[in-house]
Design a protein around this motif. Structure first.
Motif, short mmCIF file in Angstrom:
data_model
loop_
_atom_site.label_atom_id
_atom_site.label_comp_id
_atom_site.label_asym_id
_atom_site.label_seq_id
_atom_site.Cartn_x
_atom_site.Cartn_y
_atom_site.Cartn_z
N THR A 110 0.85 -1.19 0.00
CA THR A 110 0.00 0.00 0.00
C THR A 110 0.88 1.24 0.00
N GLN A 111 0.53 2.18 -0.85
CA GLN A 111 1.22 3.47 -0.88
C GLN A 111 0.32 4.49 -0.20
N PHE A 112 0.92 5.34 0.62
CA PHE A 112 0.13 6.38 1.27
C PHE A 112 0.98 7.62 1.49
N SER A 113 0.31 8.76 1.55
CA SER A 113 1.01 10.01 1.82
C SER A 113 0.42 10.60 3.10
N TRP A 114 1.26 11.33 3.83
CA TRP A 114 0.82 11.92 5.09
C TRP A 114 1.83 12.93 5.56
N SER A 123 4.87 7.21 1.58
CA SER A 123 5.22 5.92 2.19
C SER A 123 4.71 4.74 1.36
N ARG A 124 5.37 3.60 1.58
CA ARG A 124 4.94 2.34 0.96
C ARG A 124 5.17 1.21 1.95
N VAL A 125 4.12 0.41 2.20
CA VAL A 125 4.22 -0.71 3.13
C VAL A 125 5.14 -1.76 2.52
N TYR A 126 6.13 -2.16 3.29
CA TYR A 126 7.12 -3.15 2.85
C TYR A 126 6.90 -4.51 3.52
N GLU A 127 6.63 -4.48 4.82
CA GLU A 127 6.41 -5.73 5.56
C GLU A 127 4.99 -5.71 6.14
N PHE A 128 4.28 -6.82 5.95
CA PHE A 128 2.91 -6.90 6.42
C PHE A 128 2.62 -8.33 6.86
N ALA A 129 2.54 -8.54 8.17
CA ALA A 129 2.20 -9.85 8.75
C ALA A 129 1.06 -9.58 9.72
#
Length: 199
Positions: A110-114, A123-129
């Motif tokens: 997921t890409q997000f800006s803030w 930002s971009r989510v790299y690790e997701f568990a």
């Protein structure tokens, strides 16, 4: 004659190795000076999965924070992945926009800006568990960061460890102005996460 050439060659090799070793030691010492007085440095978690180039040893700015939350890790995780609601409970986040999420939550890639700490971040989510780990890259003016959350089940609820590595001239400047600002911001994030999760 051969032995003199051999001795000269060995001496030259040792000289080059000495210069290289001294240079490496100087570079290592220079890279670590940013963390010498950082109280978070010795608390680094060995359980964090760092992407190459974004380890604590690469940091110009580093923060470690952790807190026990009296709620399940699944409840805590749900508040973290609903990033667009962060500004409702974490006052250091603003204008959160998810750019490629069909359900309004963070997922792998997921890409997000803030905006946070007065800086606009992409930002971009790299690790997701799920219910365990989430980490993302973040780029801002003069900064390249990796921020991660590790959720560990505990008898009393969920122990949350968050660490962030920031590199670049913006990170150096940020550290010089206020070395503990990121730590305080993450303390606030965890305290707010605790409050919203324990409701």
């Amino acid at each position: 004659m051969r032995s003199k050439k051999r001795i000269a060659k060995l001496a030259q090799t040792w000289l080059v190795m000495g210069v290289l070793t001294a240079g490496m030691m100087k570079a290592t010492a220079f890279g670590q000076t940013s963390q010498v007085e950082n109280a978070d440095w010795p608390l680094r978690s060995s359980e964090i999965h760092w992407p190459a180039g974004h380890t604590p040893a690469d940091a110009d700015l580093f923060a470690h924070n952790e807190l026990l939350i009296h709620a399940s890790c699944s409840i805590v995780f749900q508040h973290l992945v609903r990033a667009q609601t962060w500004p409702e409970w974490y006052p250091n986040s603003h204008n959160v926009k998810l750019l490629n999420s069909p359900d309004g939550r963070l997922h792998q890639d997921t890409q997000f800006s803030w905006d946070t700490f007065g800086v606009h971040i992409e930002s971009r989510v790299y690790e997701f568990a799920p219910n365990s780990r989430i980490g993302w890259f973040g780029q801002g003016t003069g900064m390249d960061a990796y921020h991660t959350f590790l959720l560990l089940k505990a008898p009393e609820g969920c122990r949350v460890v968050t660490e962030e590595v920031v590199r670049g001239p913006g990170a150096v400047e940020f550290r010089k102005k206020d070395p503990q600002a990121m730590h305080r911001g993450h303390d606030l994030w965890l305290s707010a996460l605790k409050q919203v999760s324990e409701k």
